[in-house]
Scaffold this motif. Structure first.
Motif, mmCIF file in Angstrom:
data_model
loop_
_atom_site.group_PDB
_atom_site.id
_atom_site.type_symbol
_atom_site.label_atom_id
_atom_site.label_comp_id
_atom_site.label_asym_id
_atom_site.label_seq_id
_atom_site.Cartn_x
_atom_site.Cartn_y
_atom_site.Cartn_z
ATOM 1 N N LEU A 105 41.504 29.952 30.462
ATOM 2 C CA LEU A 105 41.091 31.417 30.063
ATOM 3 C C LEU A 105 39.699 31.471 30.612
ATOM 4 O O LEU A 105 38.950 30.767 30.572
ATOM 5 C CB LEU A 105 41.375 31.626 28.723
ATOM 6 C CG LEU A 105 42.645 31.359 28.265
ATOM 7 C CD1 LEU A 105 42.402 31.503 26.668
ATOM 8 C CD2 LEU A 105 43.658 32.563 28.466
ATOM 9 N N GLY A 146 36.026 32.439 30.104
ATOM 10 C CA GLY A 146 35.250 32.348 28.947
ATOM 11 C C GLY A 146 35.529 30.950 28.605
ATOM 12 O O GLY A 146 34.742 30.644 27.502
ATOM 13 N N SER A 147 36.501 30.110 29.004
ATOM 14 C CA SER A 147 36.769 28.732 28.573
ATOM 15 C C SER A 147 35.833 27.682 28.901
ATOM 16 O O SER A 147 35.944 26.519 28.382
ATOM 17 C CB SER A 147 38.235 28.323 28.918
ATOM 18 O OG SER A 147 38.451 28.345 30.307
ATOM 19 N N GLY A 148 34.943 28.119 29.827
ATOM 20 C CA GLY A 148 34.036 27.143 30.239
ATOM 21 C C GLY A 148 34.061 26.449 31.728
ATOM 22 O O GLY A 148 33.345 25.395 31.878
ATOM 23 N N LYS A 149 34.815 26.772 32.435
ATOM 24 C CA LYS A 149 35.412 26.307 33.794
ATOM 25 C C LYS A 149 33.839 26.297 34.640
ATOM 26 O O LYS A 149 33.427 25.320 35.305
ATOM 27 C CB LYS A 149 36.320 27.061 34.494
ATOM 28 C CG LYS A 149 37.788 27.190 33.893
ATOM 29 C CD LYS A 149 38.771 28.106 34.738
ATOM 30 C CE LYS A 149 38.339 29.674 34.752
ATOM 31 N NZ LYS A 149 38.259 30.393 33.380
ATOM 32 N N SER A 150 33.380 27.671 34.866
ATOM 33 C CA SER A 150 32.382 27.623 35.417
ATOM 34 C C SER A 150 31.104 26.846 35.158
ATOM 35 O O SER A 150 30.378 26.198 35.831
ATOM 36 C CB SER A 150 31.849 29.091 35.495
ATOM 37 O OG SER A 150 31.080 29.416 36.725
ATOM 38 N N THR A 151 30.838 26.951 33.764
ATOM 39 C CA THR A 151 29.860 25.900 33.096
ATOM 40 C C THR A 151 29.938 24.840 33.314
ATOM 41 O O THR A 151 28.859 23.899 33.623
ATOM 42 C CB THR A 151 29.730 26.331 31.758
ATOM 43 O OG1 THR A 151 29.743 27.704 31.417
ATOM 44 C CG2 THR A 151 28.396 25.577 30.928
ATOM 45 N N ILE A 152 31.105 24.013 33.287
ATOM 46 C CA ILE A 152 31.249 22.804 33.072
ATOM 47 C C ILE A 152 31.262 22.274 34.681
ATOM 48 O O ILE A 152 30.648 21.286 35.069
ATOM 49 C CB ILE A 152 32.731 22.307 32.403
ATOM 50 C CG1 ILE A 152 32.624 22.582 31.004
ATOM 51 C CG2 ILE A 152 32.909 20.779 32.492
ATOM 52 C CD1 ILE A 152 31.362 21.985 30.097
ATOM 53 N N ARG A 165 33.230 34.250 22.487
ATOM 54 C CA ARG A 165 32.066 34.295 23.413
ATOM 55 C C ARG A 165 32.078 35.349 24.296
ATOM 56 O O ARG A 165 30.932 35.868 24.707
ATOM 57 C CB ARG A 165 32.240 33.018 24.283
ATOM 58 C CG ARG A 165 32.286 31.792 23.657
ATOM 59 C CD ARG A 165 32.653 30.725 24.929
ATOM 60 N NE ARG A 165 32.640 29.074 24.374
ATOM 61 C CZ ARG A 165 33.017 28.136 24.754
ATOM 62 N NH1 ARG A 165 33.716 28.370 25.899
ATOM 63 N NH2 ARG A 165 32.747 26.849 24.137
ATOM 64 N N THR A 188 36.108 23.079 24.987
ATOM 65 C CA THR A 188 34.735 23.313 25.010
ATOM 66 C C THR A 188 34.289 24.176 23.622
ATOM 67 O O THR A 188 33.044 24.215 23.356
ATOM 68 C CB THR A 188 34.131 23.997 26.318
ATOM 69 O OG1 THR A 188 34.512 25.495 26.170
ATOM 70 C CG2 THR A 188 34.421 23.619 27.366
ATOM 71 N N LEU A 227 33.449 20.509 21.878
ATOM 72 C CA LEU A 227 32.702 19.366 22.669
ATOM 73 C C LEU A 227 31.478 20.113 23.425
ATOM 74 O O LEU A 227 31.412 21.207 23.727
ATOM 75 C CB LEU A 227 33.457 18.893 23.909
ATOM 76 C CG LEU A 227 34.726 17.778 23.253
ATOM 77 C CD1 LEU A 227 35.591 17.214 24.954
ATOM 78 C CD2 LEU A 227 34.086 16.684 22.568
ATOM 79 N N SER A 228 30.288 19.376 23.143
ATOM 80 C CA SER A 228 29.288 19.812 24.034
ATOM 81 C C SER A 228 29.206 19.886 25.496
ATOM 82 O O SER A 228 30.213 19.105 25.915
ATOM 83 C CB SER A 228 27.826 19.292 23.438
ATOM 84 O OG SER A 228 27.965 17.916 23.938
ATOM 85 N N VAL A 229 28.589 20.580 26.416
ATOM 86 C CA VAL A 229 28.397 20.434 27.634
ATOM 87 C C VAL A 229 28.296 19.017 27.979
ATOM 88 O O VAL A 229 29.227 18.684 28.806
ATOM 89 C CB VAL A 229 27.485 21.182 28.302
ATOM 90 C CG1 VAL A 229 27.463 21.000 30.000
ATOM 91 C CG2 VAL A 229 27.703 22.790 28.082
HETATM 92 P P1 ADP Z 1 34.673 30.533 32.560
HETATM 93 O O1 ADP Z 1 34.055 29.990 33.853
HETATM 94 O O2 ADP Z 1 36.029 29.626 32.178
HETATM 95 O O3 ADP Z 1 35.105 32.135 32.748
HETATM 96 P P2 ADP Z 1 32.009 30.444 31.733
HETATM 97 O O4 ADP Z 1 31.606 28.953 32.071
HETATM 98 O O5 ADP Z 1 31.709 31.387 32.539
HETATM 99 O O6 ADP Z 1 33.672 30.476 31.589
HETATM 100 O O7 ADP Z 1 31.711 30.764 30.272
HETATM 101 C C1 ADP Z 1 31.540 29.823 29.231
HETATM 102 C C2 ADP Z 1 30.532 30.202 28.014
HETATM 103 O O8 ADP Z 1 30.731 29.601 27.021
HETATM 104 C C3 ADP Z 1 29.220 30.455 28.878
HETATM 105 O O9 ADP Z 1 28.491 31.534 28.317
HETATM 106 C C4 ADP Z 1 28.720 29.066 28.087
HETATM 107 O O10 ADP Z 1 27.289 29.069 27.731
HETATM 108 C C5 ADP Z 1 29.424 29.176 26.598
HETATM 109 N N1 ADP Z 1 29.461 27.722 26.095
HETATM 110 C C6 ADP Z 1 29.272 27.459 24.734
HETATM 111 N N2 ADP Z 1 29.494 26.119 24.483
HETATM 112 C C7 ADP Z 1 30.023 25.636 25.710
HETATM 113 C C8 ADP Z 1 30.493 24.357 26.185
HETATM 114 N N3 ADP Z 1 30.556 23.218 25.221
HETATM 115 N N4 ADP Z 1 30.972 24.281 27.305
HETATM 116 C C9 ADP Z 1 31.029 25.098 28.094
HETATM 117 N N5 ADP Z 1 30.559 26.412 27.679
HETATM 118 C C10 ADP Z 1 30.048 26.608 26.526
#
Ligand code: ADP
Length: 199
Positions: free
Chosen positions: A32, A34-40, A138, A174, A177-179
């Protein structure tokens, strides 16, 4: 198509990969908004780069600004968006790279289409299983708020379905779990499956 000929390259994908001393693969992040795809995917990209691997990251919004800027959000265009990303990812793995792709890709059939472009073991589905409530809380881009207000239609998770993978190679929540823990878990999978060298 009738007058086209497929040219076999003199250099094979295997030779290109072995010059880089690595096993290419596609890590397909799905989940979804905001699920963290881009961040991870970004953090993993950096972590792999620092360990000496050759990587490339394809990210949703960036691709829509260039390669796929002619595509909208109709069902047909969403399918084509994913198809093109799959083909581009394939070219990058043929070049010997470890590719990370971060796209919602809500439909199983589209993900299967991409999986089928790859040899067994080279397509690694990374399901971000972060619950909708956490993603919505988020709301990093304010999109859920707009979708709830009816300002965006057909938003995945709200008024358009997300089909969770049945058997993803990796599943990561996410919300719990932490990054760093997420990165560790993916790296451990890749090491166990001999895509990364064991450390
Ligand atoms: P997506 O790419 O799936 O839309 P994003 O990576 O853009 O998601 O957004 C995820 C949001 O959640 C970011 O603002 C990020 O800082 C926050 N976040 C909080 N905890 C985590 C975590 N453990 N892993 C990844 N993101 C996290």
């Amino acid at each position: 198509m009738t007058n086209l000929t497929w040219h076999d390259h003199r250099l094979t994908r295997h030779q290109r990969a072995s010059r880089k001393n690595q096993q290419p693969c596609l890590l397909w992040f799905t989940g979804l908004s905001g699920s963290g795809k881009s961040t991870i995917a970004n953090a993993l990209d950096v972590a792999l780069h620092e360990r000496g691997y050759h990587t490339f990251l394809l990210d949703g919004d960036n691709v829509r600004h260039g390669l796929n800027r002619d595509l909208g959000f109709s069902e047909e265009d969403r399918v084509e968006n994913i198809r093109r990303i799959g083909e581009v990812s394939k070219l990058f793995t043929d070049a010997g790279l470890i590719v990370l792709s971060a796209f919602i890709s809500p439909f199983s059939s589209d993900r299967l289409l991409v999986r089928n472009l790859f040899p067994e073991g080279e397509f690694i589905e990374v399901f971000m299983s972060t619950p909708l409530e956490v993603c919505e809380e988020r709301d990093p881009k304010g999109l859920y708020r707009k979708a709830r207000a009816g300002e965006i239609r057909q938003f995945t998770g709200i008024d358009s379905p997300y089909e969770a993978p049945d058997r993803p190679e990796i599943a990561i929540d996410t919300g719990t779990l932490s990054v760093d823990e997420c990165i560790e878990s993916i790296i451990s999978y890749l090491s166990h499956n001999h895509i990364l060298k064991s450390v």
